[in-house]
Design an enzyme around this catalytic site. Sequence first.
Site, PDB file in Angstrom:
ATOM      1  N   PRO A 102     -65.192  94.326  61.346  1.00  0.00           N
ATOM      2  CA  PRO A 102     -66.607  94.201  61.009  1.00  0.00           C
ATOM      3  C   PRO A 102     -67.450  94.031  62.269  1.00  0.00           C
ATOM      4  O   PRO A 102     -67.024  93.373  63.225  1.00  0.00           O
ATOM      5  CB  PRO A 102     -66.663  92.942  60.141  1.00  0.00           C
ATOM      6  CG  PRO A 102     -65.265  92.655  59.729  1.00  0.00           C
ATOM      7  CD  PRO A 102     -64.360  93.276  60.751  1.00  0.00           C
ATOM      8  N   ASP A 153     -63.851  89.850  76.233  1.00  0.00           N
ATOM      9  CA  ASP A 153     -63.538  90.807  75.156  1.00  0.00           C
ATOM     10  C   ASP A 153     -62.825  92.042  75.710  1.00  0.00           C
ATOM     11  O   ASP A 153     -61.758  92.422  75.230  1.00  0.00           O
ATOM     12  CB  ASP A 153     -64.824  91.255  74.431  1.00  0.00           C
ATOM     13  CG  ASP A 153     -65.400  90.172  73.543  1.00  0.00           C
ATOM     14  OD1 ASP A 153     -65.085  88.985  73.789  1.00  0.00           O
ATOM     15  OD2 ASP A 153     -66.170  90.490  72.617  1.00  0.00           O
TER      16      ASP A 153
END
Length: 321
Positions: A102, A153
């Site tokens: 998502p 990330d």
Amino acid sequence: MRSLSASAPSKLILLGEHAVVYGHPALAVALRHPQAQATVSEAGRDAAVCVELKDFSLRWNSGHGAPTAVTRSFARILEMSGRRFKAVPERGWTLSVSSDIPLGCGLGSGAAVSCAAFQAIFGYFNVPCTPQVLSDMVYEVEKLHHGTPSGIDNTVISMGRPVLFRKGEAMRFLSVPKAPFFLVIGYTGKAHKTSEIVAEVAKAKAADPAKYDAIFKEIGELSSRGAEAFQKGLFRELGKLMCRNQELLEELGVSSLELENLVRAAMEAGAFGAKLSGAGRGGCMAALVESADSAARVRSALESSGAAMSIVTEILHHENA
Ligand code: MEV
């Protein structure tokens, strides 16, 4: 028709978000699920490169018109691939992208999509690329959306291994504990914009540096202790550190009622520890549990406490990457 596909994992920060932006360590893992996928396939030799975003039912032709907010990353990916590697031609291929991660939920969807896209491009055109170069290129794309991301990330997603990450320092890969454990993720259903939350924290820190510096320092210490506990398989200890980290994230003002509800539900259902993960204010939380049975109990508790989506997942590491 020739084609090549690649996938990239999602990421989960177990300890240390926000503090990592200010140079403190953070502990993050790559997740086997959910993940992003990309495929490069042959197109007419003279056709401009076409990018298909399957989740948005959108096609963008690199030759036609300026990129939009959605296609901007792909314009950058094409430009960087072509500029850096002569073997990547300007015409004659299609890049199709999809993702199970998502958007805006703290699982690194943007970095995972960029990583899968670069890997598919480099694989298709036989361009050798080390995980470090890949990570650096994903970071450049991340900057379009997140301003000055810490780099956690792109690092954990490109390396596909648990890391203790500290900005500007050599990364420390962590060994994976032998004892089994599971991660249960609960998504609030509220997407967040990382750059906005990071900017708000920066503003609050400027107004009260002593308070924020002390919180960030303690979070960094939790991450370092957490890395040791993780490697030794001391999950009860790691869980306690996650709970303390959640309290500190609440003090930072990046938690939310929905997140706290889910954290509480996970703890009442027997998790070793639970906390929000990523930028906060929405997005997702993660719980650490010891067995598949416990994971099922925690997952069902999250669903009855309003999670829009929940996942039981395992971590990815170099032996099973
Ligand atoms: C986002 O996944 C984690 C933050 O610490 C921002 C960053 O590290 O760039 C909130």
